[in-house]
Design an enzyme around this catalytic site. Structure first.
Site, PDB file in Angstrom:
ATOM      1  N   ASP A  22       0.646  -1.020   0.022  1.00  0.00           N
ATOM      2  CA  ASP A  22      -0.027  -0.041  -0.131  1.00  0.00           C
ATOM      3  C   ASP A  22       1.096   1.412   0.282  1.00  0.00           C
ATOM      4  O   ASP A  22       1.766   1.170   0.172  1.00  0.00           O
ATOM      5  CB  ASP A  22      -0.970  -0.541   1.106  1.00  0.00           C
ATOM      6  CG  ASP A  22      -2.009   0.518   1.338  1.00  0.00           C
ATOM      7  OD1 ASP A  22      -2.569   0.986  -0.269  1.00  0.00           O
ATOM      8  OD2 ASP A  22      -2.493   1.155   2.142  1.00  0.00           O
ATOM      9  N   ARG A  26       0.509   7.877  -2.786  1.00  0.00           N
ATOM     10  CA  ARG A  26       1.047   8.569  -1.509  1.00  0.00           C
ATOM     11  C   ARG A  26       2.293   9.008  -2.209  1.00  0.00           C
ATOM     12  O   ARG A  26       3.194  10.505  -2.268  1.00  0.00           O
ATOM     13  CB  ARG A  26       0.481   8.934   0.043  1.00  0.00           C
ATOM     14  CG  ARG A  26      -0.815   8.812   0.443  1.00  0.00           C
ATOM     15  CD  ARG A  26      -0.718   8.098   1.802  1.00  0.00           C
ATOM     16  NE  ARG A  26      -1.347   6.757   1.386  1.00  0.00           N
ATOM     17  CZ  ARG A  26      -1.617   6.090   2.047  1.00  0.00           C
ATOM     18  NH1 ARG A  26      -1.485   6.094   3.617  1.00  0.00           N
ATOM     19  NH2 ARG A  26      -1.941   4.569   2.211  1.00  0.00           N
ATOM     20  N   HIS A  39       1.812   3.432  -8.888  1.00  0.00           N
ATOM     21  CA  HIS A  39       2.255   2.712  -9.507  1.00  0.00           C
ATOM     22  C   HIS A  39       3.029   1.467 -10.431  1.00  0.00           C
ATOM     23  O   HIS A  39       3.901   0.696 -10.191  1.00  0.00           O
ATOM     24  CB  HIS A  39       0.802   2.049 -10.313  1.00  0.00           C
ATOM     25  CG  HIS A  39      -0.799   2.177  -9.537  1.00  0.00           C
ATOM     26  ND1 HIS A  39      -0.543   2.272  -8.247  1.00  0.00           N
ATOM     27  CD2 HIS A  39      -1.666   3.013  -9.918  1.00  0.00           C
ATOM     28  CE1 HIS A  39      -1.893   2.353  -7.418  1.00  0.00           C
ATOM     29  NE2 HIS A  39      -2.447   3.111  -8.297  1.00  0.00           N
ATOM     30  N   ASN A  70     -10.888  -2.010  -5.161  1.00  0.00           N
ATOM     31  CA  ASN A  70     -10.414  -1.208  -6.215  1.00  0.00           C
ATOM     32  C   ASN A  70     -11.176  -1.353  -7.600  1.00  0.00           C
ATOM     33  O   ASN A  70     -10.589  -0.073  -8.255  1.00  0.00           O
ATOM     34  CB  ASN A  70      -8.925  -2.273  -5.908  1.00  0.00           C
ATOM     35  CG  ASN A  70      -7.875  -2.099  -5.002  1.00  0.00           C
ATOM     36  OD1 ASN A  70      -7.375  -2.372  -5.102  1.00  0.00           O
ATOM     37  ND2 ASN A  70      -7.978  -0.767  -4.059  1.00  0.00           N
TER      38      ASN A  70
END
Ligand code: IPE
Ligand code: IPE
Ligand code: MG
Length: 251
Positions: A22, A26, A39, A70
């Site tokens: 995760d 951010r 990503h 998601n």
């Protein structure tokens, strides 16, 4: 040679490590970039986790790649994630194979585009005889969904006379889950500072050690993984017993 890696006791390795990867969005935002940039920069972290596991011979690594929730993200982010997954599989096939890893996928694959499913199937078929380690990708995965499916299949088997209610126990229930042939999770790691499970392997983590790291996923390194293993090995896993019972059973 990593100094942290040397601290790992090869006799006390976890059999199954699972990671909630995760913090990509951010990581990108903090650099003034779009979420998808995060990503794209997560791939080397995935490689770090796979290589670290392979180096110390941990037999099962499960990576939370895409959750059932998601799918609700903006469609351009979902399609970038799906293209990245397909491209990465193509690029990494040779490396997965040569490391002796067998690929498995868990999740509701019906929702995936045919090209993604075909590529996953191709790598699963190619690596099916590999025995050095198991790489499990959780894709379109939701644990509650997995448990409900198991309940439905168990109910059908009872209804059709193939199963007696008295024979339903933990072991039988497990055999109806996607993870039926895998050992339970020993160590669960989540990056990004969040301290939640987000619908991941709820049944399978019953007695897992949990480690929440403040770093964001694209910054994950092999040494961070090794440090997690060292921390894991410092824990006494009691499974409901007392510390004294555990200590005396070692002698
Ligand atoms: C993890 O990073 C990747 C997936 C969930 C697919 P996020 O995309 O969740 O990044 P944050 O948590 O928003 O920073
Ligand atoms: C969990 O991360 C799913 C994956 C890492 C694939 P999320 O970013 O989707 O989780 P929440 O929304 O913060 O709980
Ligand atoms: Mg997130």
């Amino acid at each position: 040679m990593s100094l942290i890696k040397e601290k790992i006791d090869p006799e006390k390795l976890p059999k199954h490590v699972a990671i909630i990867m995760d913090g990509n969005g951010r990581w990108a935002k903090s650099r003034g970039e779009e979420r998808t940039f995060g990503h794209k920069n997560a791939l080397h972290a995935v490689r770090n986790a796979i290589n670290a596991c392979n180096e110390v011979d941990i037999p099962y690594l499960t990576l939370y790649t895409f959750s059932s929730e998601n799918w609700k993200r903006p469609s351009d982010e979902v399609s970038t994630l799906m293209s990245l997954l397909t491209e990465t599989l193509v690029e990494e096939t040779e490396s997965i194979f040569s490391k002796g890893l067998r690929l498995h996928v868990i999740g509701n694959l019906d929702r995936l585009a045919p090209i993604v499913k075909e590529q996953l199937q191709h790598v699963m078929d190619l690596t099916k005889d590999n025995t050095r380690g198991n790489l499990v990708l959780a894709i379109s995965y939701g644990s509650q969904d997995e448990i409900i499916n198991a309940v439905k299949n168990i109910s059908n088997d009872v209804k059709n006379g193939n199963l007696e209610i008295e024979n339903i126990n933990e072991q039988l229930f497990e055999s109806y889950l996607y993870t039926k042939n895998f050992p339970p999770v020993d160590l669960l790691i989540r990056t990004s500072g969040e301290t939640r499970i987000s619908n991941f392997l709820l049944w399978q983590i019953a007695y897992a050690e949990l480690q929440f790291l403040d770093i964001l996923w694209p910054d994950f390194t092999k040494d961070i993984f090794f440090q997690c293993i060292v921390n894991y090995q410092s824990k006494e896993r009691r499974y409901g017993l007392t510390g004294d019972q555990i200590t005396s059973s070692k002698f």
